[in-house]
Write a protein that holds these residues in place. Structure first.
Motif, PDB file in Angstrom:
ATOM      1  N   PHE A   1      -6.015   6.805   0.142  1.00 15.92           N
ATOM      2  CA  PHE A   1      -5.033   7.111   1.170  1.00 15.92           C
ATOM      3  C   PHE A   1      -3.664   7.309   0.512  1.00 15.92           C
ATOM      4  O   PHE A   1      -3.503   7.092  -0.687  1.00 15.92           O
ATOM      5  CB  PHE A   1      -4.988   6.001   2.231  1.00 15.92           C
ATOM      6  CG  PHE A   1      -6.243   5.923   3.055  1.00 15.92           C
ATOM      7  CD1 PHE A   1      -6.412   6.719   4.175  1.00 15.92           C
ATOM      8  CD2 PHE A   1      -7.276   5.066   2.687  1.00 15.92           C
ATOM      9  CE1 PHE A   1      -7.587   6.668   4.920  1.00 15.92           C
ATOM     10  CE2 PHE A   1      -8.456   5.005   3.424  1.00 15.92           C
ATOM     11  CZ  PHE A   1      -8.606   5.807   4.547  1.00 15.92           C
ATOM     12  N   THR A   2      -2.691   7.697   1.302  1.00 17.99           N
ATOM     13  CA  THR A   2      -1.375   8.043   0.781  1.00 17.99           C
ATOM     14  C   THR A   2      -0.574   6.811   0.343  1.00 17.99           C
ATOM     15  O   THR A   2      -0.868   5.688   0.767  1.00 17.99           O
ATOM     16  CB  THR A   2      -0.559   8.793   1.851  1.00 17.99           C
ATOM     17  OG1 THR A   2      -0.515   7.990   3.041  1.00 17.99           O
ATOM     18  CG2 THR A   2      -1.191  10.137   2.185  1.00 17.99           C
ATOM     19  N   PRO A   3       0.454   7.013  -0.485  1.00 19.79           N
ATOM     20  CA  PRO A   3       1.335   5.900  -0.871  1.00 19.79           C
ATOM     21  C   PRO A   3       1.990   5.278   0.360  1.00 19.79           C
ATOM     22  O   PRO A   3       2.266   5.960   1.356  1.00 19.79           O
ATOM     23  CB  PRO A   3       2.375   6.591  -1.759  1.00 19.79           C
ATOM     24  CG  PRO A   3       1.670   7.781  -2.313  1.00 19.79           C
ATOM     25  CD  PRO A   3       0.777   8.255  -1.205  1.00 19.79           C
ATOM     26  N   GLY A   4       2.225   3.969   0.286  1.00 17.21           N
ATOM     27  CA  GLY A   4       2.886   3.270   1.384  1.00 17.21           C
ATOM     28  C   GLY A   4       1.943   2.638   2.380  1.00 17.21           C
ATOM     29  O   GLY A   4       2.369   1.863   3.242  1.00 17.21           O
ATOM     30  N   THR A   5       0.652   2.939   2.292  1.00 12.56           N
ATOM     31  CA  THR A   5      -0.330   2.322   3.189  1.00 12.56           C
ATOM     32  C   THR A   5      -0.657   0.911   2.694  1.00 12.56           C
ATOM     33  O   THR A   5      -0.291   0.528   1.583  1.00 12.56           O
ATOM     34  CB  THR A   5      -1.619   3.162   3.232  1.00 12.56           C
ATOM     35  OG1 THR A   5      -2.100   3.333   1.889  1.00 12.56           O
ATOM     36  CG2 THR A   5      -1.364   4.538   3.841  1.00 12.56           C
ATOM     37  N   GLY A   6      -1.368   0.147   3.525  1.00 18.41           N
ATOM     38  CA  GLY A   6      -1.725  -1.211   3.139  1.00 18.41           C
ATOM     39  C   GLY A   6      -2.550  -1.255   1.873  1.00 18.41           C
ATOM     40  O   GLY A   6      -2.373  -2.129   1.013  1.00 18.41           O
ATOM     41  N   ILE A   7      -3.480  -0.300   1.733  1.00 15.76           N
ATOM     42  CA  ILE A   7      -4.327  -0.270   0.535  1.00 15.76           C
ATOM     43  C   ILE A   7      -3.479   0.011  -0.702  1.00 15.76           C
ATOM     44  O   ILE A   7      -3.677  -0.586  -1.757  1.00 15.76           O
ATOM     45  CB  ILE A   7      -5.415   0.822   0.655  1.00 15.76           C
ATOM     46  CG1 ILE A   7      -6.078   0.761   2.013  1.00 15.76           C
ATOM     47  CG2 ILE A   7      -6.447   0.676  -0.437  1.00 15.76           C
ATOM     48  CD1 ILE A   7      -7.037   1.897   2.261  1.00 15.76           C
ATOM     49  N   ASP A   8      -2.545   0.936  -0.565  1.00 16.36           N
ATOM     50  CA  ASP A   8      -1.663   1.280  -1.683  1.00 16.36           C
ATOM     51  C   ASP A   8      -0.824   0.069  -2.089  1.00 16.36           C
ATOM     52  O   ASP A   8      -0.629  -0.197  -3.282  1.00 16.36           O
ATOM     53  CB  ASP A   8      -0.756   2.441  -1.268  1.00 16.36           C
ATOM     54  CG  ASP A   8       0.127   2.927  -2.404  1.00 16.36           C
ATOM     55  OD1 ASP A   8      -0.396   3.472  -3.389  1.00 16.36           O
ATOM     56  OD2 ASP A   8       1.359   2.750  -2.309  1.00 16.36           O
ATOM     57  N   THR A   9      -0.335  -0.665  -1.101  1.00 17.65           N
ATOM     58  CA  THR A   9       0.445  -1.873  -1.377  1.00 17.65           C
ATOM     59  C   THR A   9      -0.371  -2.866  -2.196  1.00 17.65           C
ATOM     60  O   THR A   9       0.129  -3.466  -3.155  1.00 17.65           O
ATOM     61  CB  THR A   9       0.897  -2.540  -0.059  1.00 17.65           C
ATOM     62  OG1 THR A   9       1.781  -1.648   0.630  1.00 17.65           O
ATOM     63  CG2 THR A   9       1.610  -3.861  -0.318  1.00 17.65           C
ATOM     64  N   ILE A  10      -1.633  -3.049  -1.813  1.00 15.42           N
ATOM     65  CA  ILE A  10      -2.513  -3.981  -2.520  1.00 15.42           C
ATOM     66  C   ILE A  10      -2.702  -3.540  -3.969  1.00 15.42           C
ATOM     67  O   ILE A  10      -2.569  -4.342  -4.900  1.00 15.42           O
ATOM     68  CB  ILE A  10      -3.866  -4.079  -1.798  1.00 15.42           C
ATOM     69  CG1 ILE A  10      -3.696  -4.855  -0.485  1.00 15.42           C
ATOM     70  CG2 ILE A  10      -4.924  -4.750  -2.680  1.00 15.42           C
ATOM     71  CD1 ILE A  10      -4.906  -4.827   0.417  1.00 15.42           C
ATOM     72  N   ALA A  11      -3.005  -2.270  -4.176  1.00 16.78           N
ATOM     73  CA  ALA A  11      -3.244  -1.761  -5.530  1.00 16.78           C
ATOM     74  C   ALA A  11      -2.010  -1.931  -6.408  1.00 16.78           C
ATOM     75  O   ALA A  11      -2.102  -2.361  -7.565  1.00 16.78           O
ATOM     76  CB  ALA A  11      -3.654  -0.295  -5.467  1.00 16.78           C
ATOM     77  N   ARG A  12      -0.838  -1.604  -5.868  1.00 10.36           N
ATOM     78  CA  ARG A  12       0.388  -1.651  -6.664  1.00 10.36           C
ATOM     79  C   ARG A  12       0.891  -3.082  -6.874  1.00 10.36           C
ATOM     80  O   ARG A  12       1.617  -3.355  -7.837  1.00 10.36           O
ATOM     81  CB  ARG A  12       1.467  -0.773  -6.020  1.00 10.36           C
ATOM     82  CG  ARG A  12       1.082   0.687  -6.028  1.00 10.36           C
ATOM     83  CD  ARG A  12       2.129   1.622  -5.447  1.00 10.36           C
ATOM     84  NE  ARG A  12       1.575   2.964  -5.329  1.00 10.36           N
ATOM     85  CZ  ARG A  12       1.485   3.843  -6.328  1.00 10.36           C
ATOM     86  NH1 ARG A  12       1.949   3.495  -7.523  1.00 10.36           N
ATOM     87  NH2 ARG A  12       0.960   5.035  -6.137  1.00 10.36           N
ATOM     88  N   ALA A  13       0.509  -3.991  -5.987  1.00  7.40           N
ATOM     89  CA  ALA A  13       0.892  -5.396  -6.174  1.00  7.40           C
ATOM     90  C   ALA A  13      -0.008  -6.067  -7.206  1.00  7.40           C
ATOM     91  O   ALA A  13       0.453  -6.847  -8.049  1.00  7.40           O
ATOM     92  CB  ALA A  13       0.805  -6.138  -4.842  1.00  7.40           C
ATOM     93  N   VAL A  14      -1.294  -5.759  -7.160  1.00  6.03           N
ATOM     94  CA  VAL A  14      -2.267  -6.383  -8.065  1.00  6.03           C
ATOM     95  C   VAL A  14      -2.227  -5.758  -9.452  1.00  6.03           C
ATOM     96  O   VAL A  14      -2.428  -6.445 -10.465  1.00  6.03           O
ATOM     97  CB  VAL A  14      -3.687  -6.283  -7.465  1.00  6.03           C
ATOM     98  CG1 VAL A  14      -4.748  -6.709  -8.480  1.00  6.03           C
ATOM     99  CG2 VAL A  14      -3.792  -7.142  -6.207  1.00  6.03           C
ATOM    100  N   GLY A  15      -1.971  -4.463  -9.525  1.00  5.85           N
ATOM    101  CA  GLY A  15      -2.036  -3.724 -10.772  1.00  5.85           C
ATOM    102  C   GLY A  15      -1.314  -4.347 -11.961  1.00  5.85           C
ATOM    103  O   GLY A  15      -1.931  -4.566 -13.022  1.00  5.85           O
ATOM    104  N   PRO A  16      -0.021  -4.648 -11.852  1.00  2.00           N
ATOM    105  CA  PRO A  16       0.710  -5.205 -12.997  1.00  2.00           C
ATOM    106  C   PRO A  16       0.138  -6.533 -13.499  1.00  2.00           C
ATOM    107  O   PRO A  16       0.045  -6.761 -14.710  1.00  2.00           O
ATOM    108  CB  PRO A  16       2.135  -5.380 -12.453  1.00  2.00           C
ATOM    109  CG  PRO A  16       2.238  -4.380 -11.351  1.00  2.00           C
ATOM    110  CD  PRO A  16       0.884  -4.356 -10.721  1.00  2.00           C
TER     111      PRO A  16
END
Length: 325
Positions: A40-55
């Motif tokens: 899905f696009t940036p800014g969605t709940g899934i995107d938030t999860i990926a970008r929070a966990v990634g680092p």
């Protein structure tokens, strides 16, 4: 019940973190970059999860983590990219329960999420609120449902598109209450909310973190929450079960998956690293600010949840005659 679940989650993650961090986490595939595909696009709940966990995941595994947004076809494009990827642990899917809804909505899809993907761990749960404009004459869910029964097809509701959790949550409510409320699908949440605020449509299901910002600003009114229990972020909003309207459990879940064929050793290594990442205070803070309830699971428990939800949503989709096109 939710408080107990949260306490158990914290205890589990504390143990998992201590165990995992006490060992040297060897890189996957020699340290090659790991791609987290978000369908899905940036800014969605899934995107938030990926970008929070990634680092944090990168720090634990000692290798680069890249978030790759591949939106389209209600998440099917990004999901298929993971299904077709080499099962070596370097391409993962960060997904939401839309994936099991799509199983019925898109019967001709070239993959089956229950058979062609390997669950690693859950990451979070999220609740949906039924909201109406502050100017709406409906003060309670009971009044809204009564009006829908008295005037079939007169009331309307918005969604970000066909097959989204927002759409199917309302269809579940309609199925439970035997009402006809006109569906007005939009291309994304923003235009749908804009028309809801302007009372161009009568109602909508919104993720709690989106809905509460407008509720606190006295622009929207919450009528109920589509979950088994009340949410601590909105403790005054009752469930539909409490209101004796129906069993409307449209809770969203989010999780990490890998292509079929990945080894159990890699699944376990990734699962431990992801669960440790989820225990990080900053990651948890990011989740909670977005109205996401952090969670983890074993691969088997995640697989069972997917199977159960696939049956539940197939029933709603088939009984309501919902088509993707």
């Amino acid at each position: 019940m939710k408080n107990i679940k949260n306490k158990l989650f914290v205890l589990l993650l504390t143990f998992t973190s201590t165990f995992a961090l006490g060992q040297s986490a060897e890189p996957i595939q020699g340290g090659s970059p790991i791609k987290l595909i978000v369908p899905f696009t940036p800014g969605t709940g899934i995107d938030t999860i990926a970008r929070a966990v990634g680092p944090k995941l990168s720090e634990i595994l000692g290798q680069p983590i890249v978030v790759d947004n591949r939106a389209g076809a209600s998440g099917n494009i990004g999901t298929e990219a993971v299904v077709r990827a080499k099962p070596d642990g370097t391409t993962l899917l960060v997904t939401v329960n839309t994936i099991v809804m799509n199983r019925t909505l898109y019967p001709k899809a070239s993959f089956d999420p229950l058979n062609d993907l390997v669950p690693i761990t859950l990451a979070a749960y999220g609740d949906l609120l039924l909201v109406v404009p502050e100017s709406s004459p409906y003060k309670t869910a009971g009044e809204f449902v009564a009006a829908a029964k008295a005037n079939p097809g007169k009331l309307s509701y918005a969604s970000p598109g066909v097959g989204t959790p927002h759409h199917l949550a309302m269809e579940m409510l309609k199925n439970q209450t035997k009402t006809f409320i006109l569906h007005v699908p939009y291309r994304g949440t923003a235009p749908a909310v804009t028309d809801l605020l302007g009372a161009q449509v009568d109602a909508m299901f919104l993720p709690i973190h989106v809905g509460m910002s407008y509720i606190k600003a006295n622009k929207l009114r919450a009528l109920g929450i589509g979950a088994k229990n009340r949410n601590p972020n909105a403790p005054t909003i009752p469930t539909f079960t409490e209101l004796k309207i129906g069993e409307v459990d449209a809770q969203m879940w989010f999780g990490f998956m890998a292509p079929k064929g990945v080894s159990s050793e890699i699944v376990n290594k990734l699962g431990n690293a992801i669960r440790t990442s989820l225990a990080d205070p900053e990651v948890r803070k990011t989740f909670l600010l977005q109205g996401l309830d952090p969670a983890t699971s074993s691969p088997n428990a995640f697989a069972e949840l997917m199977k159960k939800d696939a049956v539940i949503w197939a029933k709603t989709i088939n009984e309501q005659g919902i088509k993707a096109d």
